[in-house]
Design a protein around this motif. Structure first.
Motif, PDB file in Angstrom:
ATOM      1  N   CYS A   1      63.354  59.662  53.209  1.00 20.70           N
ATOM      2  CA  CYS A   1      64.558  59.843  54.030  1.00 20.70           C
ATOM      3  C   CYS A   1      64.246  59.861  55.531  1.00 20.70           C
ATOM      4  CB  CYS A   1      65.245  61.146  53.627  1.00 20.70           C
ATOM      5  SG  CYS A   1      64.267  62.616  54.021  1.00 20.70           S
TER       6      CYS A   1
ATOM      7  N   CYS B   1      63.915  64.854  51.436  1.00 21.15           N
ATOM      8  CA  CYS B   1      63.360  64.441  50.132  1.00 21.15           C
ATOM      9  C   CYS B   1      61.980  65.050  49.841  1.00 21.15           C
ATOM     10  CB  CYS B   1      63.264  62.917  50.061  1.00 21.15           C
ATOM     11  SG  CYS B   1      61.975  62.205  51.101  1.00 21.15           S
TER      12      CYS B   1
ATOM     13  N   CYS C   1      57.234  63.233  52.093  1.00 22.48           N
ATOM     14  CA  CYS C   1      56.175  63.046  53.086  1.00 22.48           C
ATOM     15  C   CYS C   1      55.364  64.324  53.286  1.00 22.48           C
ATOM     16  CB  CYS C   1      56.793  62.616  54.411  1.00 22.48           C
ATOM     17  SG  CYS C   1      57.879  63.885  55.088  1.00 22.48           S
TER      18      CYS C   1
ATOM     19  N   CYS D   1      57.826  64.038  58.503  1.00 26.47           N
ATOM     20  CA  CYS D   1      58.981  63.509  59.253  1.00 26.47           C
ATOM     21  C   CYS D   1      59.640  64.590  60.105  1.00 26.47           C
ATOM     22  CB  CYS D   1      59.989  62.881  58.309  1.00 26.47           C
ATOM     23  SG  CYS D   1      60.783  64.053  57.200  1.00 26.47           S
TER      24      CYS D   1
HETATM   25 FE1  FES Z   1      62.021  62.794  53.247  1.00 25.89          FE
HETATM   26 FE2  FES Z   1      60.093  63.513  54.994  1.00 25.89          FE
HETATM   27  S1  FES Z   1      60.599  61.557  54.329  1.00 25.89           S
HETATM   28  S2  FES Z   1      61.312  64.803  53.783  1.00 25.89           S
END
Ligand code: FES
Length: 277
Positions: free
Chosen positions: A239, A244, A247, A259
């Motif tokens: 995301c 999500c 990462c 992120c």
């Molecule tokens: Fe989804 Fe970091 S890419 S929480």
């Protein structure tokens, strides 16, 4: 964070297979900080957006991105077996991106992430770039120079053709080239030369492949150099906004989302061996 439909202003191949694309996105340009990234929708076929570092911004509101298409990365990277891209994801999205033309529209989210932190009392900044890792460091160098700081850039690549061209760098910075084959600049890995300059530097910033980060950590430890190093991690993302947990990486402060909590971390807070870049 904004969602913007931005027009492509220019796209050009700076080095073989490595593109600079500038889009008009003044809301993002005005808010962006060096080290942050965008999530870019790359066509209708790919459901996930691609994270791409902000390479530079202009006063007229352009945001420029630097990325490689699918083929060249292995030649460009100082790592022979690991792709180093300003994009997480392997090729398809950036190949699509490299085929955009002036006037095409791009769907962008950003700016995202924490970015590099610049201490107002720092005077001397050491920047270490491996291959396409130069992408976010140009923006950082421009900002630092505009604040009157001294910037030394160690710019490395596996081969001469993979070096970012000096004429695209901001004026007033000191650049030292390093290639693994020695055909341009000094010979070896760019990480080998960090300790030569670390005493001069008030702050150190690095962006490159995992092998480069591991090598910097080793060199610093062997030479008892104790300067903190900020590094930018580019991992696969879903995301790009903290929802999500795709990462997540282990750090000394527990699991962190690249992120949201990154992509910039201190070298000594990350368990590099457990991070897949
Ligand atoms: Fe989804 Fe970091 S890419 S929480």
């Amino acid at each position: 964070m904004k969602r913007v439909e931005a027009s492509v202003v220019s796209i050009r191949e700076l080095m073989p297979g490595c593109y600079q694309m500038c889009v008009m996105a003044s809301e993002i340009a005005n808010a962006a900080h060096p080290g942050q990234f965008l999530m870019v929708r790359c066509g209708d076929k790919l459901t996930l957006r691609r994270p791409i570092s902000i390479h530079k911004v202009t006063e007229s509101g352009e945001v420029c991105l630097l990325f490689t298409d699918a083929g060249l990365v292995r030649e460009n990277s100082i790592s022979s077996n690991r792709e180093r891209m300003s994009v997480s994801g392997k090729g398809e999205g950036t190949l699509w991106l490299s085929q955009r033309k002036r006037g095409d529209k791009l769907d962008l989210l950003g700016p995202l992430g924490n970015g590099f932190w610049l201490d107002s009392s720092s005077r001397n900044l050491l920047l270490v770039a491996g291959g396409i890792g130069i992408a976010p460091l140009v923006f950082l160098a421009e900002k630092a120079v505009s604040q009157g700081k001294f910037v030394k850039l160690l710019l490395g690549a596996r081969i001469k053709e993979g070096l970012y061209h000096s004429e695209f760098l901001p004026a007033g910075i000191d650049v030292e080239l390093v290639t693994e084959d020695g055909r341009a600049g000094r010979k070896g890995m760019v990480s080998e030369y960090v300790v030569e300059h670390v005493d001069w530097a008030d702050q150190v910033y690095a962006c490159g492949p995992k092998a480069m980060y591991e090598s910097i950590a080793r060199e610093m430890m062997e030479k008892h150099a104790k300067k903190p190093v900020q590094l930018s991690l580019e991992v696969r993302m879903g995301c790009g906004m903290g929802a999500c947990y795709g990462c997540s990486i282990p750090t000394k402060q527990g699991m962190k989302r690249v992120c949201l909590d990154g992509p910039v971390f201190n070298l000594d807070e990350v368990f590099l061996e457990e991070v897949r870049l």
